[in-house]
Scaffold this motif. Structure first.
Motif, PDB file in Angstrom:
ATOM      1  N   ALA A 146      -3.970  58.560  38.370  1.00 20.68           N
ATOM      2  CA  ALA A 146      -2.843  57.620  38.312  1.00 20.68           C
ATOM      3  C   ALA A 146      -2.999  56.725  37.076  1.00 20.68           C
ATOM      4  CB  ALA A 146      -2.784  56.785  39.584  1.00 20.68           C
ATOM      5  N   PRO A 147      -2.837  57.277  35.881  1.00 17.73           N
ATOM      6  CA  PRO A 147      -3.096  56.481  34.679  1.00 17.73           C
ATOM      7  C   PRO A 147      -2.201  55.263  34.522  1.00 17.73           C
ATOM      8  CG  PRO A 147      -2.117  58.596  34.093  1.00 17.73           C
ATOM      9  CD  PRO A 147      -2.418  58.640  35.552  1.00 17.73           C
ATOM     10  N   GLY A 148      -0.932  55.360  34.875  1.00 20.99           N
ATOM     11  CA  GLY A 148      -0.029  54.215  34.744  1.00 20.99           C
ATOM     12  C   GLY A 148      -0.444  53.058  35.631  1.00 20.99           C
ATOM     13  N   ALA A 149      -0.722  53.352  36.888  1.00 22.00           N
ATOM     14  CA  ALA A 149      -1.153  52.309  37.829  1.00 22.00           C
ATOM     15  C   ALA A 149      -2.517  51.748  37.432  1.00 22.00           C
ATOM     16  CB  ALA A 149      -1.198  52.874  39.247  1.00 22.00           C
ATOM     17  N   ALA A 150      -3.412  52.599  36.963  1.00 25.37           N
ATOM     18  CA  ALA A 150      -4.753  52.148  36.566  1.00 25.37           C
ATOM     19  C   ALA A 150      -4.673  51.206  35.362  1.00 25.37           C
ATOM     20  CB  ALA A 150      -5.634  53.350  36.251  1.00 25.37           C
ATOM     21  N   CYS A 151      -3.846  51.538  34.377  1.00 24.63           N
ATOM     22  CA  CYS A 151      -3.697  50.669  33.202  1.00 24.63           C
ATOM     23  C   CYS A 151      -3.046  49.341  33.579  1.00 24.63           C
ATOM     24  CB  CYS A 151      -2.896  51.376  32.117  1.00 24.63           C
ATOM     25  SG  CYS A 151      -3.785  52.737  31.338  1.00 24.63           S
ATOM     26  N   ALA A 152      -2.055  49.383  34.456  1.00 29.31           N
ATOM     27  CA  ALA A 152      -1.399  48.152  34.913  1.00 29.31           C
ATOM     28  C   ALA A 152      -2.401  47.255  35.639  1.00 29.31           C
ATOM     29  CB  ALA A 152      -0.219  48.483  35.827  1.00 29.31           C
ATOM     30  N   GLU A 153      -3.227  47.848  36.476  1.00 28.80           N
ATOM     31  CA  GLU A 153      -4.241  47.086  37.203  1.00 28.80           C
ATOM     32  C   GLU A 153      -5.259  46.481  36.245  1.00 28.80           C
ATOM     33  OE1 GLU A 153      -7.590  48.630  40.128  1.00 28.80           O
ATOM     34  OE2 GLU A 153      -5.596  48.828  40.988  1.00 28.80           O
ATOM     35  N   LEU A 154      -5.676  47.254  35.256  1.00 26.98           N
ATOM     36  CA  LEU A 154      -6.641  46.781  34.271  1.00 26.98           C
ATOM     37  C   LEU A 154      -6.072  45.625  33.462  1.00 26.98           C
ATOM     38  CD1 LEU A 154      -9.467  47.406  33.318  1.00 26.98           C
ATOM     39  CD2 LEU A 154      -8.528  49.123  31.799  1.00 26.98           C
ATOM     40  N   ASN A 155      -4.802  45.714  33.087  1.00 28.84           N
ATOM     41  CA  ASN A 155      -4.136  44.612  32.374  1.00 28.84           C
ATOM     42  C   ASN A 155      -4.052  43.374  33.260  1.00 28.84           C
ATOM     43  OD1 ASN A 155      -3.447  45.459  29.727  1.00 28.84           O
ATOM     44  ND2 ASN A 155      -1.944  46.844  30.611  1.00 28.84           N
ATOM     45  N   ALA A 156      -3.758  43.557  34.543  1.00 31.20           N
ATOM     46  CA  ALA A 156      -3.598  42.428  35.463  1.00 31.20           C
ATOM     47  C   ALA A 156      -4.889  41.622  35.628  1.00 31.20           C
ATOM     48  CB  ALA A 156      -3.115  42.914  36.829  1.00 31.20           C
ATOM     49  N   VAL A 157      -6.040  42.302  35.589  1.00 27.61           N
ATOM     50  CA  VAL A 157      -7.315  41.593  35.758  1.00 27.61           C
ATOM     51  C   VAL A 157      -7.999  41.333  34.420  1.00 27.61           C
ATOM     52  CG1 VAL A 157      -7.701  42.452  38.097  1.00 27.61           C
ATOM     53  CG2 VAL A 157      -8.666  43.704  36.160  1.00 27.61           C
ATOM     54  N   GLU A 158      -7.280  41.643  33.321  1.00 26.45           N
ATOM     55  CA  GLU A 158      -7.789  41.426  31.968  1.00 26.45           C
ATOM     56  C   GLU A 158      -9.163  42.062  31.764  1.00 26.45           C
ATOM     57  OE1 GLU A 158      -7.504  37.182  31.580  1.00 26.45           O
ATOM     58  OE2 GLU A 158      -5.355  37.294  31.190  1.00 26.45           O
ATOM     59  N   ALA A 159      -9.315  43.285  32.278  1.00 25.69           N
ATOM     60  CA  ALA A 159     -10.535  44.090  32.145  1.00 25.69           C
ATOM     61  C   ALA A 159     -11.763  43.432  32.769  1.00 25.69           C
ATOM     62  CB  ALA A 159     -10.785  44.458  30.686  1.00 25.69           C
ATOM     63  N   ARG A 160     -11.564  42.568  33.729  1.00 25.14           N
ATOM     64  CA  ARG A 160     -12.693  42.006  34.507  1.00 25.14           C
ATOM     65  C   ARG A 160     -12.885  42.929  35.711  1.00 25.14           C
ATOM     66  NH1 ARG A 160     -10.748  37.126  36.478  1.00 25.14           N
ATOM     67  NH2 ARG A 160      -8.761  37.918  35.846  1.00 25.14           N
ATOM     68  N   PHE A 161     -13.701  43.933  35.534  1.00 25.61           N
ATOM     69  CA  PHE A 161     -13.861  44.987  36.528  1.00 25.61           C
ATOM     70  C   PHE A 161     -14.371  44.473  37.870  1.00 25.61           C
ATOM     71  CE2 PHE A 161     -14.283  46.903  32.328  1.00 25.61           C
ATOM     72  CZ  PHE A 161     -13.252  47.820  32.385  1.00 25.61           C
ATOM     73  N   ASP A 162     -15.191  43.429  37.849  1.00 29.60           N
ATOM     74  CA  ASP A 162     -15.690  42.843  39.108  1.00 29.60           C
ATOM     75  C   ASP A 162     -14.547  42.361  39.997  1.00 29.60           C
ATOM     76  OD1 ASP A 162     -18.399  43.304  38.699  1.00 29.60           O
ATOM     77  OD2 ASP A 162     -18.674  41.424  37.615  1.00 29.60           O
ATOM     78  N   ALA A 163     -13.442  41.968  39.398  1.00 33.15           N
ATOM     79  CA  ALA A 163     -12.294  41.483  40.171  1.00 33.15           C
ATOM     80  C   ALA A 163     -11.664  42.599  41.003  1.00 33.15           C
ATOM     81  CB  ALA A 163     -11.247  40.884  39.236  1.00 33.15           C
ATOM     82  N   LEU A 164     -12.000  43.844  40.717  1.00 33.19           N
ATOM     83  CA  LEU A 164     -11.438  44.983  41.440  1.00 33.19           C
ATOM     84  C   LEU A 164     -12.263  45.388  42.650  1.00 33.19           C
ATOM     85  CD1 LEU A 164     -10.521  47.116  38.321  1.00 33.19           C
ATOM     86  CD2 LEU A 164      -9.008  45.654  39.665  1.00 33.19           C
ATOM     87  N   VAL A 165     -13.423  44.749  42.816  1.00 31.03           N
ATOM     88  CA  VAL A 165     -14.314  45.073  43.930  1.00 31.03           C
ATOM     89  C   VAL A 165     -14.163  43.996  44.999  1.00 31.03           C
ATOM     90  CG1 VAL A 165     -16.709  45.476  44.615  1.00 31.03           C
ATOM     91  CG2 VAL A 165     -15.926  46.186  42.345  1.00 31.03           C
ATOM     92  N   ASN A 222     -16.025  53.116  49.180  1.00 32.04           N
ATOM     93  CA  ASN A 222     -14.621  53.347  49.544  1.00 32.04           C
ATOM     94  C   ASN A 222     -13.991  52.107  50.177  1.00 32.04           C
ATOM     95  OD1 ASN A 222     -14.854  55.925  48.554  1.00 32.04           O
ATOM     96  ND2 ASN A 222     -15.255  56.831  50.555  1.00 32.04           N
ATOM     97  N   ALA A 223     -14.754  51.388  50.990  1.00 34.13           N
ATOM     98  CA  ALA A 223     -14.227  50.179  51.624  1.00 34.13           C
ATOM     99  C   ALA A 223     -13.995  49.075  50.599  1.00 34.13           C
ATOM    100  CB  ALA A 223     -15.175  49.699  52.720  1.00 34.13           C
ATOM    101  N   ALA A 224     -14.928  48.907  49.666  1.00 28.57           N
ATOM    102  CA  ALA A 224     -14.820  47.843  48.669  1.00 28.57           C
ATOM    103  C   ALA A 224     -13.745  48.126  47.622  1.00 28.57           C
ATOM    104  CB  ALA A 224     -16.160  47.623  47.992  1.00 28.57           C
ATOM    105  N   LEU A 225     -13.414  49.402  47.426  1.00 28.25           N
ATOM    106  CA  LEU A 225     -12.431  49.777  46.409  1.00 28.25           C
ATOM    107  C   LEU A 225     -11.133  50.287  47.021  1.00 28.25           C
ATOM    108  CD1 LEU A 225     -14.780  51.690  43.936  1.00 28.25           C
ATOM    109  CD2 LEU A 225     -14.121  49.275  43.886  1.00 28.25           C
ATOM    110  N   ALA A 226     -10.932  50.031  48.307  1.00 32.52           N
ATOM    111  CA  ALA A 226      -9.796  50.588  49.035  1.00 32.52           C
ATOM    112  C   ALA A 226      -8.461  50.248  48.398  1.00 32.52           C
ATOM    113  CB  ALA A 226      -9.818  50.135  50.491  1.00 32.52           C
ATOM    114  N   GLU A 227      -8.322  49.047  47.909  1.00 34.06           N
ATOM    115  CA  GLU A 227      -7.049  48.630  47.315  1.00 34.06           C
ATOM    116  C   GLU A 227      -7.177  48.627  45.808  1.00 34.06           C
ATOM    117  OE1 GLU A 227      -5.292  45.200  49.053  1.00 34.06           O
ATOM    118  OE2 GLU A 227      -6.278  45.584  50.957  1.00 34.06           O
ATOM    119  N   GLY A 228      -6.510  49.519  45.185  1.00 34.48           N
ATOM    120  CA  GLY A 228      -6.559  49.576  43.730  1.00 34.48           C
ATOM    121  C   GLY A 228      -6.576  51.002  43.235  1.00 34.48           C
TER     122      GLY A 228
END
Length: 149
Positions: free
Chosen positions: A78-97, A138-144
């Motif tokens: 899902a490249p479009g959704a992944a890029c949108a998510e990455l932009n939303a958190v400004e590449a702060r990957f910890d925010a996705l966990v 899987n539980a920690a990354l369920a949403e995203g």
């Protein structure tokens, strides 16, 4: 983002020892000036999931690529959704966990590492996190979308 190219006169370049005499007489000074190849800063990532305690020694189980500029593409499902998510958190990957995941998992220690390396908006990035097992991952990354591939 604006980039300015600095031009140097041929005489100044010769004085600095940068150009040869033939380059000055033929006007090759301008031909050697690098031109940008894109209007976008590079955003190319490799995302991996592996078995092990750290990204350097983990056995990679899955890997995908993700390019976000000029358009979302790559082998990510899902490249479009992944890029949108990455932009939303400004590449702060910890925010996705999710720090408090919803789900019930065993306390089995069978570590799984998720890592991201590459370039995001022209800057090198390297991030990884280790989960106790696949269930906790899987539980920690369920949403995203970004880290679910």
């Amino acid at each position: 983002m604006r980039h300015l190219l600095k031009t140097v006169s041929a005489a100044a370049a010769v004085a600095a020892g940068v150009l040869t005499a033939s380059a000055v007489t033929t006007g090759a000074a301008h031909a050697a000036t690098p031109q940008p190849t894109s209007l976008y800063a590079p955003s190319d990532l490799v995302l991996t999931v592996g078995q092990g305690e750290d990204a350097a020694t983990a056995t990679v189980q899955r890997a995908v690529t993700l390019t976000c500029a000029p358009k979302a593409s790559g082998t990510h499902p899902a490249p479009g959704a992944a890029c949108a998510e990455l932009n939303a958190v400004e590449a702060r990957f910890d925010a996705l966990v999710d720090d408090n995941p919803k789900g019930i998992c065993t306390k089995e220690w069978n570590p799984v590492v998720v890592s991201v390396t590459g370039v995001w908006q022209g800057k090198h990035v390297a991030w990884s996190t280790t989960f106790g097992n696949a269930c906790t991952k899987n539980a920690a990354l369920a949403e995203g979308a970004l880290l679910n591939f």
